[in-house]
Design a protein around this motif. Structure first.
Motif, PDB file in Angstrom:
ATOM      1  N   HIS A 281       0.836  -1.200   0.000  1.00 22.49           N
ATOM      2  CA  HIS A 281       0.000   0.000   0.000  1.00 22.49           C
ATOM      3  C   HIS A 281       0.877   1.260   0.000  1.00 22.49           C
ATOM      4  O   HIS A 281       2.093   1.191   0.208  1.00 22.49           O
ATOM      5  CB  HIS A 281      -0.939  -0.020   1.210  1.00 22.49           C
ATOM      6  N   ASP A 282       0.240   2.387  -0.213  1.00 20.25           N
ATOM      7  CA  ASP A 282       0.967   3.653  -0.299  1.00 20.25           C
ATOM      8  C   ASP A 282       1.902   3.863   0.897  1.00 20.25           C
ATOM      9  O   ASP A 282       3.043   4.308   0.739  1.00 20.25           O
ATOM     10  CB  ASP A 282      -0.018   4.819  -0.366  1.00 20.25           C
ATOM     11  N   ALA A 283       1.411   3.553   2.092  1.00 25.57           N
ATOM     12  CA  ALA A 283       2.195   3.807   3.307  1.00 25.57           C
ATOM     13  C   ALA A 283       3.469   2.984   3.372  1.00 25.57           C
ATOM     14  O   ALA A 283       4.388   3.315   4.130  1.00 25.57           O
ATOM     15  CB  ALA A 283       1.332   3.527   4.534  1.00 25.57           C
ATOM     16  N   ASP A 284       3.538   1.907   2.598  1.00 29.03           N
ATOM     17  CA  ASP A 284       4.732   1.064   2.616  1.00 29.03           C
ATOM     18  C   ASP A 284       5.886   1.667   1.827  1.00 29.03           C
ATOM     19  O   ASP A 284       7.031   1.241   1.975  1.00 29.03           O
ATOM     20  CB  ASP A 284       4.397  -0.324   2.046  1.00 29.03           C
ATOM     21  N   ALA A 285       5.594   2.658   0.981  1.00 32.16           N
ATOM     22  CA  ALA A 285       6.640   3.340   0.213  1.00 32.16           C
ATOM     23  C   ALA A 285       7.193   4.471   1.053  1.00 32.16           C
ATOM     24  O   ALA A 285       6.952   5.654   0.796  1.00 32.16           O
ATOM     25  CB  ALA A 285       6.072   3.857  -1.105  1.00 32.16           C
ATOM     26  N   ASN A 286       7.957   4.107   2.090  1.00 27.28           N
ATOM     27  CA  ASN A 286       8.258   5.067   3.152  1.00 27.28           C
ATOM     28  C   ASN A 286       9.736   5.309   3.386  1.00 27.28           C
ATOM     29  O   ASN A 286      10.113   5.909   4.396  1.00 27.28           O
ATOM     30  CB  ASN A 286       7.618   4.585   4.458  1.00 27.28           C
ATOM     31  N   ALA A 287      10.604   4.883   2.490  1.00 27.18           N
ATOM     32  CA  ALA A 287      12.043   5.129   2.651  1.00 27.18           C
ATOM     33  C   ALA A 287      12.492   6.235   1.700  1.00 27.18           C
ATOM     34  O   ALA A 287      11.824   6.507   0.690  1.00 27.18           O
ATOM     35  CB  ALA A 287      12.824   3.847   2.388  1.00 27.18           C
ATOM     36  N   PRO A 288      13.618   6.892   2.000  1.00 26.78           N
ATOM     37  CA  PRO A 288      14.108   7.947   1.096  1.00 26.78           C
ATOM     38  C   PRO A 288      14.262   7.480  -0.344  1.00 26.78           C
ATOM     39  O   PRO A 288      14.001   8.245  -1.277  1.00 26.78           O
ATOM     40  CB  PRO A 288      15.452   8.327   1.720  1.00 26.78           C
ATOM     41  N   LEU A 289      14.702   6.233  -0.538  1.00 27.08           N
ATOM     42  CA  LEU A 289      14.691   5.595  -1.853  1.00 27.08           C
ATOM     43  C   LEU A 289      13.802   4.365  -1.742  1.00 27.08           C
ATOM     44  O   LEU A 289      14.087   3.449  -0.967  1.00 27.08           O
ATOM     45  CB  LEU A 289      16.091   5.176  -2.294  1.00 27.08           C
ATOM     46  N   THR A 290      12.700   4.341  -2.494  1.00 31.64           N
ATOM     47  CA  THR A 290      11.785   3.199  -2.465  1.00 31.64           C
ATOM     48  C   THR A 290      11.626   2.648  -3.868  1.00 31.64           C
ATOM     49  O   THR A 290      11.249   3.376  -4.792  1.00 31.64           O
ATOM     50  CB  THR A 290      10.406   3.592  -1.903  1.00 31.64           C
ATOM     51  N   VAL A 291      11.930   1.376  -4.009  1.00 31.24           N
ATOM     52  CA  VAL A 291      11.786   0.672  -5.280  1.00 31.24           C
ATOM     53  C   VAL A 291      10.538  -0.185  -5.201  1.00 31.24           C
ATOM     54  O   VAL A 291      10.410  -1.040  -4.313  1.00 31.24           O
ATOM     55  CB  VAL A 291      13.014  -0.202  -5.577  1.00 31.24           C
ATOM     56  N   ILE A 292       9.606   0.050  -6.128  1.00 31.07           N
ATOM     57  CA  ILE A 292       8.361  -0.717  -6.178  1.00 31.07           C
ATOM     58  C   ILE A 292       8.409  -1.577  -7.438  1.00 31.07           C
ATOM     59  O   ILE A 292       8.281  -1.076  -8.555  1.00 31.07           O
ATOM     60  CB  ILE A 292       7.136   0.205  -6.200  1.00 31.07           C
ATOM     61  N   ASP A 293       8.615  -2.852  -7.257  1.00 32.92           N
ATOM     62  CA  ASP A 293       8.754  -3.778  -8.381  1.00 32.92           C
ATOM     63  C   ASP A 293       7.376  -4.328  -8.749  1.00 32.92           C
ATOM     64  O   ASP A 293       6.826  -5.180  -8.053  1.00 32.92           O
ATOM     65  CB  ASP A 293       9.700  -4.917  -8.001  1.00 32.92           C
TER      66      ASP A 293
END
Length: 321
Positions: free
Chosen positions: A150-162
């Protein structure tokens, strides 16, 4: 998840599906004898047409990249503020992700596709399974269990969503996050369109990050045939809709077949299914003796992953089970 970080293996083994050469060496047969259910690639590939001699003979021009990127933007509803970089396969982009930030800690929740951990580890990052971390990777839907993030899981300065397998579930896509600083969404062409050998993937994200990736990949990174076929396929919304429906029906058929033979469904996507069995090695061996290759995992004695068989492979699979 916040807690004490667990440092994972600093040199992550690259364990993948495929590997029919090894299967043939052990069980015999030729490649044409085998059904490969270990990879999660669509067994009904997009039909290739319209290739020109110039696609093979000439260096790709800028217009071909622009046309492919335009088709990708429309197909995936890419936000206006995000840029798109075609690449020679998603794996080529995965290998470059660690270079987008200063070496530190990367959060990767296991089990998942292990190439991400291998790539970060190879470039000196500490791979851990919880926060805090300077980077995070989420495979969405997750491979092998199909977990949705979910959106909240993209929470690091660099987030890679595969999102290599997200084309079967476009409503779940996190592509709307792609214009945010620090976010890169990866797309694989080979899985959903069944053309893994074409070697085409995409990185979609904030313009600053995509510009840096472009510098790392260099010119002419995608072959002319891939540019043309990719554009055609991404503009074919009718094929995509029909394929999603077909894959969903076949995944349900596969579940019924395998569960009635004693397995328990854990999850997956409509391109691959993850089952719990009493002895995964024994199941793989039984299938392999019928020239059907499956996927098991070094971290589990009970996980068995199966892709969808081709049209003429269902009877063989049922007999082997």
């Amino acid at each position: 998840m916040v807690g004490q970080a667990k440092n994972l293996n600093p040199r992550v083994a690259r364990d993948h599906g495929g590997g029919l050469d090894g299967a043939m060496a052990r069980y015999g047969g030729t490649r044409s004898d085998w059904i490969d259910l270990s990879t999660g690639i669509n067994p009904h590939p997009y039909a290739i047409s319209g290739l020109l001699t110039s696609d093979w003979a000439e260096l790709p021009d800028h217009g071909a990249f622009e046309r492919l990127s335009d088709a990708a933007r429309k197909f995936w509803n890419v936000p206006d503020g995000a840029e798109i970089l075609p690449a020679p396969g998603a794996s080529a982009v995965i290998a470059r992700m660690p270079a987008l930030a200063k070496t530190g800690r990367v959060q990767i929740t296991m089990p998942t596709y292990n190439e991400h951990a291998a790539a970060f580890s190879a470039q000196g990052w500490t791979v851990q399974d919880c926060a805090p971390a300077e980077a995070r990777v989420i495979v969405h839907p997750n491979n092998p269990d199909g977990r949705i993030w979910h959106d909240a899981d993209a929470n690091a300065p660099l987030t890679v969503i595969d999102e290599s397998f997200c084309d079967v579930a476009p409503d779940a896509s996190l592509i709307h996050l792609a214009e945010r600083p620090g976010i890169v969404v990866l797309k694989s062409f080979g899985k959903f369109w069944g053309l893994a050998g074409l070697r085409l993937g995409f990185a979609i994200g904030h313009p600053e990050l995509i510009a840096r990736l472009n510098d790392l990949t260099g010119p002419w990174s995608v072959a002319g045939p891939a540019l043309r076929v990719g554009e055609q396929a991404l503009r074919d919304q009718g094929w995509a809709a029909a394929t999603r429906a077909r894959l969903a029906d076949e995944a349900e058929r596969l579940d019924h077949l395998v569960v009635t033979k004693g397995a328990r469904l854990i999850g997956g996507t409509s391109l691959f299914r993850l089952y719990e069995v009493d002895d995964a090695t024994a199941w793989q061996d039984r299938l392999a003796r019928a020239r059907i290759w499956s996927r098991i995992f070094p971290y589990s004695k009970t996980y068995l992953r199966l892709g969808l068989p081709p049209t003429d492979g269902w009877a063989r699979l049922e007999a082997a089970l």
